[in-house]
Every structure is written in structure tokens, then in C-alpha cells.
Design a protein around this motif. Structure first.
Motif, PDB file in Angstrom:
ATOM      1  N   SER A   1       0.835  -1.201   0.000  1.00 59.45           N
ATOM      2  CA  SER A   1       0.000   0.000   0.000  1.00 59.45           C
ATOM      3  C   SER A   1       0.871   1.253   0.000  1.00 59.45           C
ATOM      4  O   SER A   1       0.492   2.279  -0.560  1.00 59.45           O
ATOM      5  N   GLN A   2       2.008   1.159   0.683  1.00 55.45           N
ATOM      6  CA  GLN A   2       2.944   2.295   0.709  1.00 55.45           C
ATOM      7  C   GLN A   2       4.026   2.024  -0.335  1.00 55.45           C
ATOM      8  O   GLN A   2       4.877   1.161  -0.124  1.00 55.45           O
TER       9      GLN A   2
ATOM     10  N   ASP B   1       7.732   1.422   0.408  1.00 53.19           N
ATOM     11  CA  ASP B   1       8.243   0.185   1.014  1.00 53.19           C
ATOM     12  C   ASP B   1       8.920  -0.727  -0.015  1.00 53.19           C
ATOM     13  O   ASP B   1       9.718  -1.589   0.338  1.00 53.19           O
TER      14      ASP B   1
ATOM     15  N   ARG C   1      10.794  -1.891   5.351  1.00 59.14           N
ATOM     16  CA  ARG C   1      10.371  -0.736   6.142  1.00 59.14           C
ATOM     17  C   ARG C   1      11.103  -0.865   7.469  1.00 59.14           C
ATOM     18  O   ARG C   1      10.929  -1.840   8.187  1.00 59.14           O
TER      19      ARG C   1
END
Lengths: 256, 206
Positions: B156-157, B160, B177
Motif C-alpha cells: 500500500s505504501q 516500502d 520498512r
């Protein structure tokens, strides 16, 4: 881009490496650990080790030796020979083997593939089928451990194996084995066309051009034995493997 | 202090232990979950199905100490293949929630009708490194790794993601991360390329 794999296939017999011709006349070619070290240095894509007597004798895989092989391998290792239970597969994976190759047990009952796939994933179980050519271009599935034909159609066996969870198919042309005279390209094309999983084609590689032909016919990977362990017309034992750049150039531009 | 490898039922331990040794480190197979906190780093290997992996983490008591290791002690953890996927929130392969250390979902490869791409994605593929990171150097030369997987992590990020590989579309080859890292490929089976990654992990300060 994903590379087509070129896989040395080593045959194990009583702890030593051998090479056959048309599945017969095994000739001793060396020590497995030593061969693996050489293949490490040559950075081979993947390695396949098949014990050609484990199923025939009704015995177990030689776990100690396989463990040594797996520990030495800096590339993926597929082991086949005498694997007929989930428990044996579990032991092999714990030893560091990536994939198990199953033939005899699956020809008896395909559900062994499903059992292993459900626990370890389809990618870890490979079904291997040997196909023999008969008169008038007929092809027969050959049960190597029993040294006799299987009465079922070879392509139906492949479909059954995939629907039972096999994540990859190893297809070997018996008549081409060890002959180094070229692969059965028609067989490869027909098989690849109907498979949804990767196909490893084996039997007959005698040159780099043979490898390219198989890949063009749809094989995801090509395995070879004699081509990587013999050198010259007198079949002197010498372990070789093409350089990465050579393989890159060879397989460049082949559509996946 | 050493690198611990939880002996969960779906692991391939020997090759990982050997690769760590080749990289100059020392890895020990952990028999009991209590040993996790004694380690300086953890590698979670794994082949197999997602739920089977999560179940063996839960049933054998690994999830709690691993969770503490990754999120409170914040020591380096590397997940390999299924081990990486277990670090995500969930997977289309199973119904059990993942460890949730990385905000990602694991999805099955989907290709358009008539595509010649096979599942699993199996074999050697090249990667593209997206940003500076502790695991994979940004070199000019080609880096290739051995992949075997039918599912892949979708982060989602986007930040990362540290490397991608091309199979139908760009998919996550590795993520990181803070102290949590994952590789979808098998560094222990990727010759000098994988050895380089493991060496960087071994040499990470902790």
C-alpha cells in the motif's frame, strides 16, 4: 525478463553419478558433490538430481546424500527418485531441496501430487513423464521404474498431473536420452501447447542449437545430461556449462 | 548474538543456514519460540501455502515472540519467499490474517485471457532496484535472482518497495520498512547475487 532455464540433470545410482543411453547402460561419470561444486562455479540456472534406482528397488531416497547435495547447491535443486509420501517430501524440503520430482508414485495414484501441493505449494512438486516413440509415430507413456509402457495416453497423464497440483512438468523423450542427436521438438511443441504450467523438456540435447529449438517450441526450461558431462566423440567425462553471456545470446528474442 | 531461523514446518533451512555461513555469518535453527529474543537477527524462510505457514507460526507459538522481535525490539528480520508474504496483512491464497508488519496484500498473478505467461512465476528474473536500501546494492550491472511463486505482495505504501521484477506487470521483488525486510526470490539459491544480499543482511548493524 524471465529467463528460460537450462538445467543439468544428474543421474544418481548407488551414491555415484551415472549417465545412460536410452535409459540403459549407465556409465559412471563421477562424484555428485564434486559435480555440484563445479556447477556452482559455472552458475547454472538450476540442478536436477534423479536417483534412477530408488523407485526400481522400492527403496527410500538417500536422505543423507541428498542433504549434502542440497547444502552444497547455490542454485535451486530438484530431487527425484523413490519419493512416494508426503512425509518423504517434507524431509526433502527440510534438507533444502526446492522441488520434488515424482513419477512412479503418481503413475500409481495422482493424489500424492495433491497432498504435496496442498502443503508445500504447486511450485514445489513436479511430475515427470517419460515418453517413448513406437511404430508409425505413436507415442507411449513409459513407466521407467517398471520398464514397461503405461496404458494411458501421455497427454492425458500430463493433464491429470496438472489438475492434481503438479506445478511443473518434466517431459523426457526416452529414445533421445543420452544420444545427443537433437530433441523431439514435435513432442515438446504439442506438450507445451496444452500445458498451463512450465514445461522442462529433456532428452537429446547435443548442441546449444537444440536448446534454442526446444525453447522456441514452447519449453520453459531445457534439461540435459550427457551434453554437460561428456566431451568429444569418445564421450570423455568433462563437466561443462555454457557461460551466461552465451546463453543470453542463444535465447535472445525467443517469445515466451 | 547470531541469526536465528525459526524451525516452522514449512521452511527450507539447510540452504539458508549454509548461505549465511558462506556470507561470513552464523545462523542457528531455533527449536523453541523462547529463543527468538536471544537472537540479533531473524530470517523467516518458507515454502508452501500461506495458511499452512501462518498456522504453524500460531500453533507452535512463534507469532508472539516474532511480533515482539520485529515491532518492539525492532531488530532486523528478513522474510524469504513465503516468509516475506507472511509479513503482509493478508493473502488471496488463504483466509488467515498475516503478521501485518508491512502494509501489503498478497495477490495471485492474473494475466489476460490467452496470455502465454505461466503460473507459478518460476525461474531467473532480473530486478530493478527502486531506491537506496540496506539489502540490495544499486549497481550498473544486471542482477538476477531465482523466483518461484504464484502470489506476490502488493504494497500500500509504494516507498516500502525496494525492488521490482517484471512478470506480466511490475511486481514486488523485495520490500523494506525500517527493520522489516522481505525478498520474494530465493537469495540462498541465487548464486553470487543472493550471496551478496545475505552478506549485507549479515553485516547490518543491530
Amino acid at each position: 525478463m524471465l529467463k528460460h532455464r537450462v538445467i543439468p540433470c544428474l543421474l544418481l545410482r548407488q551414491g555415484g553419478l551415472v549417465k545412460t543411453k536410452r535409459f540403459r547402460d549407465p556409465v559412471y561419470v563421477g562424484d555428485p558433490i564434486n559435480a555440484i561444486r563445479i556447477f556452482n562455479e559455472k552458475e547454472v540456472d538450476e540442478l536436477m538430481v534423479l536417483d534412477i534406482e530408488a523407485s526400481r528397488e522400492g527403496g527410500e531416497p538417500d536422505f543423507e546424500l541428498i542433504g549434502q547435495c542440497a547444502g552444497e547447491c547455490m542454485m535451486p535443486l530438484c530431487y527425484g527418485g523413490g519419493v512416494r509420501s508426503l512425509e518423504q517430501a517434507r524431509q526433502l524440503f527440510a534438507l533444502g531441496v526446492e522441488k520434488v520430482c515424482i513419477q512412479s508414485a503418481a503413475l500409481s495414484d495422482m493424489k500424492i501430487l495433491r497432498e504435496i501441493a496442498d502443503v508445500f505449494g504447486s511450485q514445489s512438486v513436479l511430475f515427470s513423464l517419460d515418453v517413448r516413440s513406437g511404430l508409425f509415430g505413436r507415442r507411449f507413456a513409459y513407466h521407467a521404474a517398471k520398464r514397461m509402457d503405461d496404458s494411458r495416453q501421455w497427454h492425458e497423464l500430463l493433464q491429470a498431473a496438472v489438475s492434481h497440483g503438479a506445478g511443473e512438468i518434466m517431459l523426457n523423450a526416452v529414445d533421445r536420452d543420452g544420444m545427443m542427436k537433437g530433441m523431439d521438438v514435435a513432442l515438446i511443441r504439442e506438450a507445451a501447447g496444452q500445458l498451463s504450467v512450465p514445461l522442462i523438456a529433456g532428452g537429446g540435447v547435443g548442441s546449444l542449437a537444440d536448446i534454442r529449438q526446444a525453447v522456441e517450441a514452447g519449453a520453459s526450461a531445457v534439461s540435459a545430461g550427457a551434453f554437460f558431462v561428456f566431451y568429444g566423440p569418445h564421450r570423455a567425462v568433462l563437466i561443462t556449462y555454457p557461460r551466461y553471456q552465451e546463453l543470453e545470446a542463444l535465447l535472445q528474442g525467443v517469445q515466451r | 548474538m547470531h541469526i536465528g531461523i525459526p524451525s516452522i514446518a514449512c521452511g527450507n533451512f539447510a540452504s539458508v543456514v549454509n548461505t549465511v555461513a558462506r556470507a561470513g555469518g552464523q545462523a542457528t535453527l531455533l527449536a523453541r519460540p523462547e529463543q527468538v529474543r536471544e537472537c540479533s537477527k531473524i530470517i523467516i524462510p518458507g515454502v508452501g501455502a500461506f495458511d499452512h505457514g501462518m498456522r504453524s507460526l500460531h500453533d507452535e507459538g512463534w507469532s508472539q515472540p516474532l511480533h515482539e522481535f520485529a515491532t518492539q525490539l525492532k531488530r532486523p528480520v528478513l522474510g524469504i519467499c513465503l516468509g516475506m508474504q507472511l509479513m503482509c496483512r493478508s493473502s488471496e491464497e488463504g483466509v488467515l490474517p498475516g503478521l501485518g508488519w508491512i502494509d501489503a496484500q498478497v495477490r495471485r498473478f492474473k494475466f489476460p485471457e490467452g496470455s502465454s505467461l505461466k503460473i507459478p512465476h518460476m525461474g531467473w528474473n532480473t530486478i530493478v532496484v527502486c531506491r537506496d536500501n540496506p539489502l540490495i546494492a544499486r549497481t550498473d550491472g544486471e542482477q538476477r535472482f531465482y523466483f518461484v511463486h504464484s502470489y506476490h505482495a502488493v504494497c500500500s505504501q509504494q516507498e516500502d518497495v525496494i525492488a521490482t521484477t517484471r512478470y506480466g506487470s511490475d511486481v514486488t521483488a523485495a520490500f523494506q520498512r525500517d527493520n522489516v525486510m522481505g525478498a520474494q526470490f530465493h537469495p540462498e539459491k541465487s548464486h553470487r547475487f543472493g550471496l551478496g544480499l545475505i552478506r549485507k543482511f549479515v553485516e547490518l548493524p543491530c
